[in-house]
Design a protein around this motif. Sequence first.
Motif, mmCIF file in Angstrom:
data_model
loop_
_atom_site.group_PDB
_atom_site.id
_atom_site.type_symbol
_atom_site.label_atom_id
_atom_site.label_comp_id
_atom_site.label_asym_id
_atom_site.label_seq_id
_atom_site.Cartn_x
_atom_site.Cartn_y
_atom_site.Cartn_z
ATOM 1 N N HIS A 58 83.667 6.425 45.789
ATOM 2 C CA HIS A 58 83.988 5.136 45.149
ATOM 3 C C HIS A 58 83.677 5.151 43.645
ATOM 4 O O HIS A 58 84.002 4.198 42.955
ATOM 5 C CB HIS A 58 83.352 3.940 45.866
ATOM 6 C CG HIS A 58 81.854 3.894 45.866
ATOM 7 N ND1 HIS A 58 81.152 2.897 46.495
ATOM 8 C CD2 HIS A 58 80.929 4.710 45.364
ATOM 9 C CE1 HIS A 58 79.865 3.104 46.355
ATOM 10 N NE2 HIS A 58 79.698 4.197 45.676
ATOM 11 N N HIS A 59 83.065 6.225 43.168
ATOM 12 C CA HIS A 59 82.877 6.357 41.720
ATOM 13 C C HIS A 59 83.902 7.314 41.100
ATOM 14 O O HIS A 59 83.842 7.600 39.907
ATOM 15 C CB HIS A 59 81.472 6.866 41.416
ATOM 16 C CG HIS A 59 80.404 5.987 41.996
ATOM 17 N ND1 HIS A 59 80.212 4.697 41.580
ATOM 18 C CD2 HIS A 59 79.516 6.193 42.988
ATOM 19 C CE1 HIS A 59 79.224 4.153 42.277
ATOM 20 N NE2 HIS A 59 78.784 5.040 43.145
ATOM 21 N N GLU A 105 72.276 6.000 47.306
ATOM 22 C CA GLU A 105 73.007 5.637 48.517
ATOM 23 C C GLU A 105 72.909 6.705 49.597
ATOM 24 O O GLU A 105 73.589 6.623 50.613
ATOM 25 C CB GLU A 105 74.471 5.338 48.185
ATOM 26 C CG GLU A 105 74.617 3.981 47.529
ATOM 27 C CD GLU A 105 75.953 3.812 46.834
ATOM 28 O OE1 GLU A 105 76.963 3.785 47.526
ATOM 29 O OE2 GLU A 105 75.969 3.720 45.592
ATOM 30 N N HIS A 110 74.519 8.309 42.563
ATOM 31 C CA HIS A 110 74.960 7.824 43.872
ATOM 32 C C HIS A 110 74.230 8.533 45.013
ATOM 33 O O HIS A 110 73.740 7.898 45.935
ATOM 34 C CB HIS A 110 76.476 7.980 44.040
ATOM 35 C CG HIS A 110 76.957 7.668 45.425
ATOM 36 N ND1 HIS A 110 77.551 6.478 45.774
ATOM 37 C CD2 HIS A 110 76.872 8.384 46.578
ATOM 38 C CE1 HIS A 110 77.822 6.483 47.058
ATOM 39 N NE2 HIS A 110 77.424 7.634 47.580
HETATM 40 FE FE FE2 Z 1 77.737 4.468 44.881
#
Ligand code: FE2
Lengths: 200, 484
Positions: free
Chosen positions: B258-259, B211, B207
Motif C-alpha cells: 500500500h506504499h 505493521e 512499514h
Molecule cells: Fe503501511
Amino acid sequence: MITTAWWASEDFWRKATIWITAFMVVVLIVLTYDSLSQISAGTERVPAYSAINNRIYYRQDKSRNMPVPVIGDPAPLFGKILSETEAEALVEKGKITTQAKNCMGCHTILGNGAYFAPDLTKAWLDPAWGSEGTREQLMMRFLLDPPANSRGYGSKRRMPNLGITEEEARGIIAFLKWMSTIDTNGFPRNFTPIAQEGDR
Amino acid sequence: MKLGVLDSSNLTGGQQLAVKYYTVAVVLFGAQILFGLFAGLQFLAPEFGYNVLDFSVNRMVHVNAMIVWMLYGFIGAIYWLVEEEAGTELVGLKLGNLAFWVLTAAVTVVVLVYLFVQTGPGEIESIWFINEGREYIEAPRWADIGIVVCLLVFFYNVAATFMKGKWSGISGVLVFDLVAVAGLYLAGMFYTTNVSVEQYWWWWVIHLWVEATWEVLIGCIMAWGLIKTLGASRKIVTTWLYIEVALMLGAGILGLGHHYFWIGTPEYWFTVGGFFSALEPVPLVAMVVHAVYDSGVHRFKNTNHPALAWLIAHAFGNFFGAGVFGFMHTLPQVNLYTHGTQWSSSHGHFAFFGAYATINIAMFYIALQKWRGNVYMSAGLADNGWKWKWALGLLNMGVVGMTMALLVSGYEQAFVERALGGSTWAAYFAAQNSVWFIQGMLWREIFGLMTAAGFGLLVWDLVTIGRTETRSMLIPAEAAKAAA
Ligand SMILES: [Fe+2]
Ligand code: HEM
Ligand code: HEM
C-alpha cells in the motif's frame, strides 16, 4: 477428558505461522527483484538522469486512464546538454542536498514526508513558475532566497532561508526535473502542468 | 526492603537495566510532546520559531523522539521479562549496561546536533554526521552504526539468556522477531540518488517495522502481560500468539504494497498492496478479542489495575488507530487523494499512540509495582487512584481528539488540494487557507495540550503511585480465585 481440535492446537498454529511467514517473505523477495528491475534509473517507469536534457510533459494516457510523464524534444537545463554521467552527478548533488537540508521535514516527495509545504513530486511542472522561459530563473531565485520570493497565496507560511548555494540549487532543480519524469501511476491526479512549447 | 520504596534490590539485574531504559523513554516521550506542540503551533502561527527552530527541525525531533522512546520501551520490556521467561539470570549484564550508556550518549549527541546544527551542505558528509533527511530515520549514519551495535549487544543478552535457561513459545517468537527488527533497520542505511529505489527500501524499514515486526513484538509482550496481570493460561495465550502472528505477517508483509502505489513502482502493487493491507485489520480484531475475552474471563480482577487499563487501551487503540483508520485510506482508489495529506497524519497519530505508546505505559506500571516491592495496585488505591485514571483519560481523549481534528483537515485537504486542485503549489495553499482546515489545525493544538496535560499527570503518577501503600500485591492466582 477434553481434547483440543487440530485447528485450535498450539502445534498446528506454530507450524502455520512458520509456513505462512516463509511463503510471504519469498513472494515479497520475488516481487522486490521484479520491482527493482522496473524502477532502476533508465527504465520506462524511472527514466535515465539525462532526461533532464529534454522537455517533460504530463499528459493524460487514455488507455491507462491516468496522467503520465512524457519525455519530449531536447530542452537542456541551464542551456547545456549533459552526458549521462554529468546528468547523474548533477541530480545526485540535488538529491544529497534535499537530504542534508531535510526538505522532507516540511515537504512531501512522491507524497511521503511532511505536510507543511507543497508536494515536490511535480514541482518542475508547477504552473506557478509562469512559463518555460521564466521557470529556471524563478526556481533558482526562489531556492537561493525563499522568504524574499515567497508566495504563500494568502498564508503567512514561508520557506526559511536554508543557505542553499547556487551549485546546490542547480542540483536541486535538476533533481526536481528528473523526478517529474517518474511514472507515478497518475499521482497527483488532476495536476495542471505549466504551459510549454509543444502543448496541444 | 520496605513496601512502597523504590529499591533496586527488588529487581533482578535485567529489570534494573529495564528501568533505566524506561526512564529515558519517559523523558523522550516528554520531548516528543513538547516538539509536537511547537510544530503544531507553526501551522497556526508560522512566525513562531521561524529561522530558529523551523518546522522541519521540530518535526524531526518530534518523530525521532517517538521512534527512539518506543524502541527504548520495547528493549526495556524485554529486559524486564527475559529472566523470568527463561528461568535464569541475564547473560552479559555488564555489557548490556554499557550498551545502554553508549546508546543514550549517542541519542543525546544526535538530538543536540538536530537542534543546534540542524542542516548541512549538500555533501555526503552531512548524511554521515548531521542528518539523513529521511523521515523517522533521520539519525546520521554514524549513529545508525552505533544503534546496530547496541542492538546486537541487546540481542546477545536476550538470546544467550534463553539459550542458558529455557525456551518457550513466546520467547521463540520474540527472538526471531528481534532478528527481523534489527535486520530491517539495515535496509534504511544506504544512500541512493534514485528516489524511487530509496523510498522502496525506506518503507521496508517503516512499514515492516510498525505493521509487521513491532506488532509481533507487542504480541509477545501482551501475551506475557496477560499471563502476568491476569494469570491467564500460558497454553491458550501461546496459541493465540501464533494465530496473531500468522495473520499479522500473512497480511502485513505484502500489505507493504500500500506504499508502492505512487512512488514509481509497477501497477501490480495496486492489487497486491490493496488486497493484503485490507486484511491487516483482521489480526488486530483477533488481538482485541483475545485481550478483552481474557480480561472478562478473569472478571477484570487483576494485580495491577493501571497496567490492565492501559493494556485494554492498547487493544482498542491498535484496532481503531491502525486497523480502522489504516483501512480507511488503504485502497488505492482512496489513497490517490489522501496520500501525503493530514489524513495520513491523523492515522499516524492514532496508530502509534494506540498501538505502541499504550503498551509501553502499561509496562511502566508493571515495572513500578515490583520496583516498589510488589506493592498493591488493584482496586481501591490511595485517593481512589485519580491520577492514573485522569492521565489515562486525558491522554486517550487528547490523542483521539487530535486524530479527529486532523481527519477534518485531512478531508478538506484531500478534496480541495488533491481532488479539485490537483496538488499544485496554489492548490496546496487553497486547502491550507480554507476555514475548516484551519479549524482542524486549531483543535489539534487544543487536544495536543490536553495530551500534554495527561502526560504531566502520568509522570506525576508514575513517581508517586504506591508510595504510601501498605498493602502487598495480590498473587495472580489469588486474584483469579477472588474473581471466581
Ligand atoms: Fe503501511
Ligand atoms: C500499529 C500499526 C500502524 C502504525 C504505527 C501506522 C503508522 C503509520 C504512519 C505514521 C503513517 C504515515 C507515514 C508517513 O510518514 O508517510 C502511515 C501510513 C499509512 N498507513 Fe499506517 N500504521 C499502522 C497500521 C496500518 C494498517 C493496519 C493499515 C491498513 C489497513 C495502514 C495503512 C496505512 C496507509 C495506506 C498509509 C499511507 C498513507 C499515505 O498514503 O500517505 N496502517 N501509517
Ligand atoms: C501532544 C501533542 C502533539 C502534537 C501537537 C503533535 C503535532 C504533530 C505535528 C505538527 C506533526 C507534523 C505533521 C505534518 O507534517 O503536518 C506531527 C507528526 C507526527 N506525530 Fe505528532 N503531535 C503530538 C503528539 C503525538 C503523539 C502522542 C504521537 C504518537 C505517539 C505522535 C506521532 C506523530 C507521528 C507518527 C507523526 C508523523 C505523521 C505522518 O508523517 O503522517 N504525535 N505531530
